[in-house]
Design an enzyme around this catalytic site. Sequence first.
Site, PDB file in Angstrom:
ATOM      1  N   ASP A  51      -3.334  -7.450   1.940  1.00  0.00           N
ATOM      2  CA  ASP A  51      -2.738  -6.970   3.185  1.00  0.00           C
ATOM      3  C   ASP A  51      -1.963  -8.114   3.826  1.00  0.00           C
ATOM      4  O   ASP A  51      -2.545  -9.143   4.182  1.00  0.00           O
ATOM      5  CB  ASP A  51      -3.844  -6.470   4.121  1.00  0.00           C
ATOM      6  CG  ASP A  51      -3.301  -5.729   5.328  1.00  0.00           C
ATOM      7  OD1 ASP A  51      -2.092  -5.409   5.341  1.00  0.00           O
ATOM      8  OD2 ASP A  51      -4.075  -5.462   6.264  1.00  0.00           O
ATOM      9  N   ASP A 144       3.330  -3.025   3.134  1.00  0.00           N
ATOM     10  CA  ASP A 144       2.802  -4.396   3.133  1.00  0.00           C
ATOM     11  C   ASP A 144       1.363  -4.500   2.675  1.00  0.00           C
ATOM     12  O   ASP A 144       0.716  -5.527   2.899  1.00  0.00           O
ATOM     13  CB  ASP A 144       2.939  -4.999   4.529  1.00  0.00           C
ATOM     14  CG  ASP A 144       2.077  -4.276   5.566  1.00  0.00           C
ATOM     15  OD1 ASP A 144       1.796  -3.086   5.377  1.00  0.00           O
ATOM     16  OD2 ASP A 144       1.697  -4.908   6.567  1.00  0.00           O
ATOM     17  N   GLU A 145       0.847  -3.483   2.012  1.00  0.00           N
ATOM     18  CA  GLU A 145      -0.525  -3.576   1.505  1.00  0.00           C
ATOM     19  C   GLU A 145      -0.677  -2.743   0.248  1.00  0.00           C
ATOM     20  O   GLU A 145       0.008  -1.738   0.059  1.00  0.00           O
ATOM     21  CB  GLU A 145      -1.545  -3.141   2.554  1.00  0.00           C
ATOM     22  CG  GLU A 145      -1.405  -1.702   3.002  1.00  0.00           C
ATOM     23  CD  GLU A 145      -2.517  -1.272   3.936  1.00  0.00           C
ATOM     24  OE1 GLU A 145      -3.675  -1.699   3.735  1.00  0.00           O
ATOM     25  OE2 GLU A 145      -2.231  -0.469   4.854  1.00  0.00           O
TER      26      GLU A 145
END
Length: 265
Positions: A51, A144-145
């Site tokens: 993350d 973003d993860e």
Amino acid sequence: MTQGDTVGAALPGLCLDCASDPGAGARCRSCGSPRLVRHAELNELSVAHLDCDAFYAAIEKRDDPSLADRPLIIGGGRRGVVSTACYIARIRGVRSAMPMFQAMKLCPDAVVLPPDMRKYAEVGRQIRAMMLELTPLVEPLSIDEAFMDLSGTQSLHRAPPARTLARLILRLDREVGISASIGLAPNKFLAKMASDLDKPRGFSVVGRAEARSFLAARPVSAIWGVGPSLHNRLLADGLRTIADLQRADRGDLARRYGANGLAPR
């Protein structure tokens, strides 16, 4: 055990600043860093959740160094909401999805920038490509993860998954200019929870041995699939923590909640 733990120095260890075996001391024998992680299952676990830390804000600070030490909010106008906030702004109480007028009351000196989704998506693709170099088993959750399963990659990378992940984080910092946090665990559920334990720049491990006790104190809302409606039902039935579910009779849970009540505990 998580980043920075030094208890039990005989446990397998990893330096987060050089991705090497740190030795038995409180600092890495190779680089002197105190940022160490130790865990009995460190070299056995292979499921991770990566993350990125304050992703949008981190990219903007990377691209404009004058923002480095300033509170930064990415979001809309005064009637909009916060998309993300840097950690300086978060210390003041600013959170994602907070109305902008409330965020500005908490942090009136913040710099506010509109999101540049095209730029963020490009960086997201760059990070995703780095993950896919390590394993084909990458499951994105957002820009973003993502989950990564590095099972069977030890021979390829000549390192256990934990060290491969630490190298990836160092590469993100060096080549992309942002930081990320890792959760390493036996399954995706625990890995996702672990990645949020020590942000930013965290590397947290939850092993099989402590999984039950790790979960026990957490609220039932932490369970995937428990939305507001089910959460309210659980609270009404006196089930507030995962420990309450662990103690409950499975037959009774099945009668109340159907198939969800039979989920592994």
